[in-house]
Design a protein around this motif. Structure first.
Motif, PDB file in Angstrom:
ATOM      1  N   GLU A 264      12.786  43.170  22.827  1.00 14.94           N
ATOM      2  CA  GLU A 264      13.444  44.394  23.252  1.00 14.94           C
ATOM      3  C   GLU A 264      13.110  44.703  24.708  1.00 14.94           C
ATOM      4  O   GLU A 264      13.982  45.075  25.487  1.00 14.94           O
ATOM      5  CB  GLU A 264      13.007  45.547  22.349  1.00 14.94           C
ATOM      6  N   ALA A 265      11.841  44.522  25.042  1.00  9.92           N
ATOM      7  CA  ALA A 265      11.425  44.817  26.417  1.00  9.92           C
ATOM      8  C   ALA A 265      12.185  43.941  27.404  1.00  9.92           C
ATOM      9  O   ALA A 265      12.721  44.420  28.391  1.00  9.92           O
ATOM     10  CB  ALA A 265       9.923  44.599  26.561  1.00  9.92           C
TER      11      ALA A 265
ATOM     12  N   VAL B  54       6.209  47.059  27.427  1.00  9.21           N
ATOM     13  CA  VAL B  54       6.412  46.768  26.009  1.00  9.21           C
ATOM     14  C   VAL B  54       5.881  47.976  25.236  1.00  9.21           C
ATOM     15  O   VAL B  54       4.794  48.455  25.529  1.00  9.21           O
ATOM     16  CB  VAL B  54       5.608  45.526  25.577  1.00  9.21           C
ATOM     17  N   GLN B  55       6.645  48.465  24.291  1.00 10.68           N
ATOM     18  CA  GLN B  55       6.134  49.597  23.531  1.00 10.68           C
ATOM     19  C   GLN B  55       6.808  49.707  22.179  1.00 10.68           C
ATOM     20  O   GLN B  55       8.030  49.671  22.082  1.00 10.68           O
ATOM     21  CB  GLN B  55       6.355  50.899  24.309  1.00 10.68           C
ATOM     22  N   VAL B  56       5.991  49.809  21.150  1.00  9.88           N
ATOM     23  CA  VAL B  56       6.541  50.090  19.831  1.00  9.88           C
ATOM     24  C   VAL B  56       5.485  50.857  19.037  1.00  9.88           C
ATOM     25  O   VAL B  56       4.294  50.591  19.145  1.00  9.88           O
ATOM     26  CB  VAL B  56       6.978  48.788  19.107  1.00  9.88           C
TER      27      VAL B  56
ATOM     28  N   ALA C  68       9.207  43.652  19.733  1.00 14.30           N
ATOM     29  CA  ALA C  68       8.918  44.535  20.881  1.00 14.30           C
ATOM     30  C   ALA C  68       9.094  43.791  22.204  1.00 14.30           C
ATOM     31  O   ALA C  68       9.632  44.331  23.166  1.00 14.30           O
ATOM     32  CB  ALA C  68       7.491  45.084  20.769  1.00 14.30           C
TER      33      ALA C  68
ATOM     34  N   SER D  24       0.431  50.421  16.675  1.00 10.39           N
ATOM     35  CA  SER D  24       1.131  50.753  17.906  1.00 10.39           C
ATOM     36  C   SER D  24       0.871  49.611  18.885  1.00 10.39           C
ATOM     37  O   SER D  24      -0.263  49.140  19.018  1.00 10.39           O
ATOM     38  CB  SER D  24       0.630  52.094  18.438  1.00 10.39           C
TER      39      SER D  24
ATOM     40  N   LYS E 158       1.435  48.424  22.788  1.00 10.29           N
ATOM     41  CA  LYS E 158       1.809  48.872  24.133  1.00 10.29           C
ATOM     42  C   LYS E 158       1.405  47.795  25.116  1.00 10.29           C
ATOM     43  O   LYS E 158       0.593  46.936  24.798  1.00 10.29           O
ATOM     44  CB  LYS E 158       1.039  50.135  24.501  1.00 10.29           C
TER      45      LYS E 158
ATOM     46  N   MET F  47       6.552  42.506  14.561  1.00 10.35           N
ATOM     47  CA  MET F  47       6.721  43.678  15.420  1.00 10.35           C
ATOM     48  C   MET F  47       6.510  43.313  16.877  1.00 10.35           C
ATOM     49  O   MET F  47       7.227  43.775  17.764  1.00 10.35           O
ATOM     50  CB  MET F  47       5.736  44.767  15.017  1.00 10.35           C
TER      51      MET F  47
END
Ligand code: ADP
Ligand code: MG
Length: 605
Positions: free
Chosen positions: A321-322, A221-223, A318, A229, A231, A314
């Motif tokens: 999306e992951a 997971v990353q944004v 995230a 931020s 992660k 967010m």
């Protein structure tokens, strides 16, 4: 009448807040070691921390004065003025941990700064300094806490069994270890090594703590935004747990709990999770320290975020999306408007039988009607051409394709039988044209469906042959798992698994069904137990369905390599020979169709 409390009493009262059990003392000592810049930490425990709880670090150490000062209340090197509180990057800042611990135990500290020749030893018991002297010791700090709560019997009585207290100690260690993968950590209990974590990267650290099995199930997971931020890793939906024990949030390298952010993650994988299943996650937030308040909870386990709603969104995005990137959520969003309707799981509706593809009047024993294999037909030949070969033969109806209007309506099947181009996508999907567009079959779910129906069939009509293993494998299990597995051994033998108790929570896998691809014994049992656990509650009521489901998931779960053309075609054929081809045994769609209109629309621009 009013008097100031003597220090040792004040400290003991404060200790009630800071040190409730050995694990809370460990947390404070570990945090101090990290704050001191340690790269190597050793934890030594006796009797779950009751008699000894020692933390040895190679951090900055202290000089003689500080070693003594550290045990005073509100003694801290970490903040000097109120403003510093808004920019906290250290774990500690209240300066009360050591004072509190020393109020309720016998503490020995040995500490030396790198630049000093000799170190200092201070011995404190119930807030009383009983000795202070120079000693020879390694650079860094060693704090040994003995006989915790020796002077607070009420507290001592509240402690739980050693196994529970030890579990708490391990959990505290994990929380620190998971956000400082670069720090080597060793943990010993009653003379045995529990953990030996070398310095590593984050993923390696997670695997070192949670076990090798987790590695393949982690999705990154990353944004990065101007606010925060985010992660970390989320476990794929197939790797869920029965408790929330493997859920970790960290902010600026500090573990915290948050039901609110947890909700964001649950929302993101909502449709993907079985009932009562807890996803596994390790999520790390980084943001400016003045945007959070860590000082709202004595153990600092809750954190207040200034922009928590934005961060919620967010995090949600995230995680979506992951999961999407790894094709766990369809990356083309099928549940948007205009998508073809795939029926949701129809729980209480009986399955309709697909129309038979055979001519009931066909009798293979009538000499003149007997099918003879025709030369020159390879499996690659299109069915259309293949059918032509039979044109005019009296029994050609045997191969008749079903008129479309007679197709059961829940099957979104076009005339795929006449167009056999098949291609595979990353070994995960099988694509094939259908009348209305392009059909995408989820290979794993399709396999589960096929295996499920076969296992179910075999459970109700046992007649399986067993393929004996040449080298039977033994598998040792935790007692709970063993009991669960034992309860289904009879059923398993009906479908061709020869698995037997071997004593001492161990089973031996002697054979597997001849008609299914053999699996690694350990993996078979692990997968099987895993699904059985998930379904343990319902096991009695629909025993066969649950078992078939477990087996199907276990067997389908192992395939990774792309299929060859014949296998891919066989899979499609077998799927559509199933009673409910469109749904996996768990009610998730096995296939999707992208309609022609949708494809055309994409080429309009
Ligand atoms: P806090 O961590 O909130 O400052 P503590 O009571 O935990 O308060 O520690 C008091 C002080 O003792 C710390 O500020 C630090 O200067 C010093 N100290 C504690 N543990 C260590 C350690 N392991 N290595 C070096 N200094 C330490
Ligand atoms: Mg501290």
């Amino acid at each position: 009448m009013i008097q100031l409390l003597p220090d040792h009493i004040a400290n003991q009262i404060a200790a009630g807040e800071v040190v409730q059990r050995p694990a809370s003392a460990l947390k404070e000592l570990l945090e101090n070691a990290i704050d001191a810049g340690a790269t190597n930490i050793t934890i030594v425990l006796s009797d779950a921390g009751r008699t000894l709880l020692q933390v040895v670090d190679n951090g900055c150490g202290m000089n003689g004065t500080d070693a003594r000062m550290a045990f005073e209340r509100h003694a801290t090197s970490k903040i000097r003025q109120l403003d510093d509180l808004n920019a906290i990057t250290t774990f500690g800042f209240r300066g009360e941990a050591l004072a509190s611990i020393a109020a309720v135990a016998e503490v020995t500290i040995k500490t030396r700064r790198q630049e000093d020749e000799t170190g200092t030893q201070v011995v404190i018991s119930a807030s009383e300094v009983t000795a202070q002297e120079p000693v020879a010791c390694a650079a860094g700090t060693s704090i040994a806490v003995r006989n915790l709560f020796f002077n607070v019997p009420a507290r001592r009585k509240f402690l739980k069994s050693d196994s529970v207290e030890l579990k708490n100690l391990v959990a505290e260690m994990q929380r620190v270890a998971l956000c400082h993968p670069g720090v080597a950590i060793t943990m010993q209990h009653n003379g045995t090594n529990l953990y030996n974590l070398p310095a590593a990267n984050l993923r390696q650290r997670i695997v070192a703590i949670m076990g090798k099995g987790i590695n393949q199930h982690l999705v990154t997971v990353q944004v990065d935004t101007s606010v925060v931020s985010i992660k970390g890793f989320i476990g794929k939906p197939e790797y869920v747990k029965r408790t929330a024990n493997e859920q970790f949030f960290f902010v600026n390298n500090r573990f915290f709990k948050s039901a609110y952010f947890q909700k964001a993650i649950y929302n993101a994988c909502q449709q993907l999770l079985p009932d009562k299943a807890y996803p596994v996650f390790f999520i790390y937030f980084e943001l400016s320290p003045d945007k959070i308040d860590v000082n709202i909870h004595p153990a600092k386990i809750e954190v207040k975020f200034e922009e928590e709603q934005i961060i919620f969104q967010m995090l949600y995005a995230a995680v979506r999306e992951a999961l999407g990137k790894f094709a766990i959520v369809p990356s083309i969003d099928f549940d948007t408007e205009g998508a073809p309707a795939i029926p949701a799981m129809r729980k209480n509706v009986p399955a309709t039988l697909p129309p038979l593809r055979i001519d009931p009047s066909f009798n293979p024993f009538e000499e003149d009607k007997k099918t003879k294999p025709l030369p020159g037909i390879s499996s690659g030949t299109s069915l259309k051409g293949w059918e032509k070969l039979y044109e005019g033969l009296s029994h050609s109806r045997q191969f008749e394709t079903i008129p479309e209007e007679k197709m059961p309506e829940q099957l979104p099947v076009g005339n795929f039988a006449t167009e056999r181009a098949i291609c595979q996508l990353k070994g995960k999907y099988i694509l094939t044209p259908v009348k209305s567009g392009c059909m995408i079959i989820d290979r794993r779910r399709a396999q589960q469906r096929i295996l499920y129906e076969r296992f179910l069939q075999n459970l109700t009509h046992p007649q399986q042959e067993t393929q004996q293993e040449i080298f039977p494998q033994t598998v040792t299990l935790p007692p709970v798992d063993y009991a669960l597995l034992e309860s289904v051994l009879d059923d398993l033998s009906q479908i061709g698994y020869d698995i037997r108790p071997f004593g001492n929570n161990t089973v031996v896998v002697n054979g597997q069904p001849a008609s299914f691809p053999a699996m690694d014994a350990a993996q078979l049992i692990e997968e099987l137990l895993y699904t059985l656990h998930e379904n343990a509650a319902g096991l009695k009521t629909q025993r066969h369905e649950k078992l078939a489901l477990s087996l199907a998931k276990a067997a389908a779960g192992t395939s990774g390599e792309p299929l060859n053309m014949f296998e891919a075609q066989a899979l499609v054929d077998n799927l559509f020979a199933c009673k409910e081809p469109a749904l996996s045994p768990e009610g998730k769609p096995t296939l999707q169709i992208i309609t022609m209109e949708e494809i055309d629309k994409r080429f309009l621009k």
